[in-house]
Scaffold this active site. Structure first.
Site, mmCIF file in Angstrom:
data_model
loop_
_atom_site.group_PDB
_atom_site.id
_atom_site.type_symbol
_atom_site.label_atom_id
_atom_site.label_comp_id
_atom_site.label_asym_id
_atom_site.label_seq_id
_atom_site.Cartn_x
_atom_site.Cartn_y
_atom_site.Cartn_z
ATOM 1 N N SER A 82 -10.037 -0.496 6.478
ATOM 2 C CA SER A 82 -9.375 -0.007 5.479
ATOM 3 C C SER A 82 -8.555 -1.361 4.708
ATOM 4 C CB SER A 82 -8.312 1.002 5.594
ATOM 5 O OG SER A 82 -8.636 2.274 5.806
ATOM 6 N N LYS A 102 1.042 -1.150 -0.141
ATOM 7 C CA LYS A 102 -0.113 0.025 0.169
ATOM 8 C C LYS A 102 1.007 1.357 -0.188
ATOM 9 C CE LYS A 102 -3.894 2.003 2.712
ATOM 10 N NZ LYS A 102 -4.784 1.564 3.915
ATOM 11 N N SER A 134 -9.413 2.043 2.508
ATOM 12 C CA SER A 134 -8.297 2.665 1.871
ATOM 13 C C SER A 134 -7.254 2.041 1.266
ATOM 14 C CB SER A 134 -7.565 3.746 2.789
ATOM 15 O OG SER A 134 -6.953 3.225 3.872
#
Length: 552
Positions: free
Chosen positions: A234, A133, A210
């Site tokens: 997320s 990420k 996210s």
């Protein structure tokens, strides 16, 4: 007379970042634009990958590692295959931020050469490509977290995240980073730097947030294993939207130090790191590999708990959340809950409908914590980049504007933290009381719940309700996701006329629901265990997955 250079506008910064990323995709890996809505099979059919590379990228991570250790595959060939597939995935869904394919191939070649000499695997992830990420610092590339102000500021070696280092020590080959929403505080992945990341099963829909870039990349098998983060859902929301297995651990199991945050210093709800993959075995492989590296020696906040072998009873009892009392799940999610209940009962287990302790109180606590600084940090970073607020952060702007003359004080934060601790105590007691209904003499072995009210929401239509996930962040419980089915308009017709919404958020979500629009979207659920029960959660997820497969 010296001319002062003009500072580029935020749109110029963003355009330059996207152009620089796209330039790193070789011309022979480029595919023609497509209007297709479902692009999940494009990597296999577009002609960029060889048959061998398709086979490699369709193979689970543990098997790839085993084949590399046996000498049946080279890390270089595996890494090349996933770099190509990741490039395709990015063209289809806009899932990547930073690309470092050339460096990855160089490292993979070095791993192969070293292994040929030593015959000793580099680690439990020997030679395996792993995606990260965007908030993990990797030497030499940016960590924008969606902020214009953080573009063109590559991380030096000494600022690398501890998880980045652990991945390398496990033998992983890092090859790309993936898109997130601005500040990682929106349940869909879009920002002013990189734009919007779509869902490969249906590009009219969101990939979640996210960790949405990870979700889209992994669903397209552009990576065998990825690392996301979770502070309110997320990891689980993107994993759910993209049909993945994942693990949200309790804080203290997997190192978090050195990762970049949109709310630095907000530690009342701790952000955690966790694995995501199309394969449950890959999630288990990553989890054990990281804990076996003793992350408490890297990160002062980690708990020295080695990876444990757990034994689970033959007959289990699960709690089942059909509705949190705030927003009723849309029809595909309710169907998945009922199908999972039936599958578990057919396998000989007991399932009891249950409601968690006051989810509306947990939802309020989350909101109070995330805006506990009055929106100051996010406002500062937005202003530094001279960019507009993304739609999903407008609430932070309103909070900041309303509190400029009366900013929050530390004492207010202490009050919220006291309320959180009281809530967790009551939530624990509520869970433990389930032993009165399980028939096993134990409380629930786990609870099964929606991840969100959506299978996957249309773009820009999440509508902020994250209570199904964030309640377990408040409690700091371990949770996984697992796929169940896909949206089928014939089975998932809305019953709007028969349902009266209980609040404005629920009304927005139900009014917007359209099974035809969401066709093909994965439908996933989450499984929750109590604090620091990651090993148990993964084992029970295997039980649930086996029961679902047997029932199909």
């Amino acid at each position: 007379m010296a001319i002062t250079p003009t500072k580029p506008s935020w749109t110029e910064v963003a355009a330059a970042k996207v152009a620089a990323r796209d330039a790193l995709i070789p011309s022979e890996w480029r595919i023609p634009p497509t209007e297709a809505i479902n692009v999940i099979d494009v990597p296999k059919t577009c002609g960029v990958l060889t048959p061998v590379e398709i086979d490699i990228t369709e193979t689970e991570a543990p098997v790839l590692v085993e084949k590399m250790v046996k000498g049946e595959l080279k890390s270089y060939d595996v890494t090349l295959a996933f770099c190509k597939r990741a490039a395709i995935a990015c063209q289809l869904t806009n899932c990547l931020t930073e690309i470092f394919f050339d460096e990855a191939l160089k490292i993979a070649k070095q791993i192969d050469e070293q292994y040929a000499q030593t015959k000793t695997p580099l680690g439990p992830l020997h030679g395996l490509p792993v995606s990260l990420k965007d908030n993990f610092n990797v030497e030499g590339v940016d960590t924008t977290v969606g902020f214009i102000a953080w573009a063109n500021d590559p991380a030096p070696k000494e600022k690398e995240s501890e998880m980045t280092k652990i991945m390398r020590e496990c033998g992983a080959v890092l090859f790309c980073k993936t898109n997130v929403p601005t500040a990682m505080m929106i349940a869909e992945s879009y920002n002013n730097v990189w734009g919007y990341t779509t869902n490969p099963y249906n590009r009219q829909l969101s990939s979640g947030g996210s960790s949405g870039g990870e979700g889209a990349l992994l669903a397209l098998k552009g990576s065998p294993l990825g690392v996301g983060t979770d502070i309110g859902g997320s990891i689980r929301i993107p994993a759910s939207f993209c049909g993945l297995y994942s693990l949200k651990p309790s804080f203290g199991r997997f190192a978090t130090y050195g990762a970049r945050s949109g709310l630095p210093g907000q530690e009342a709800i701790r952000s955690i790191n966790g694995p995501m993959s199309t394969s449950l075995a890959a999630v288990e492989l990553w989890s054990k590999a990281v804990v076996d590296k003793e992350p408490w020696k890297y990160d002062p906040n980690m708990i020295p708990i080695p990876w444990r072998d757990v034994t689970i009873p033959e007959k289990l009892c699960f709690g089942l959340i059909l509705d949190n009392g705030i927003v009723k799940p849309t029809p595909p999610v309710t169907r998945a809950l009922l199908e999972t209940k039936a599958a578990l009962e057919a396998a000989g287990h007991k399932v009891v409908e249950w409601s968690p302790y006051k989810p509306e109180e947990a939802q309020s606590l989350v909101t109070r914590f995330f805006t506990g600084d009055g929106g100051v940090k996010i406002a500062q970073y937005i202003a530094d980049g001279e960019e507009p607020y993304p739609e999903g952060l407008k609430g932070y702007k309103e909070r900041h504007d309303s509190l400029k003359s009366n900013p929050p004080v530390v004492g207010a934060l202490w009050d919220i933290q006291a309320d959180r601790t009281s809530y967790c105590k009551k939530g624990l007691e509520h869970w433990l009381k389930s032993k009165d209904v399980t028939g096993t003499g134990r409380p629930f072995d786990a609870v099964i719940s929606p991840v969100t009210q959506h299978a996957a929401c249309p773009k820009m239509a999440y509508n902020d309700h994250v209570a199904y996930t964030s309640i377990w962040n408040i409690m700091d419980y371990s949770a996984t996701t697992f796929p169940v089915s896909q949206v089928d308009p014939k089975k998932d017709k809305d019953n709007k006329s028969a349902y009266e919404a209980r609040n404005e958020v629920e009304k927005k979500i139900w009014d917007r629901y359209d099974a035809e629009e969401a066709v093909g979207a994965p439908v996933s659920l989450q499984l929750i265990c109590q604090r620091l029960e990651e090993e148990k959660a993964l084992k029970l997820t295997g039980v649930v997955a086996k029961a679902i497969k047997a029932a199909q």
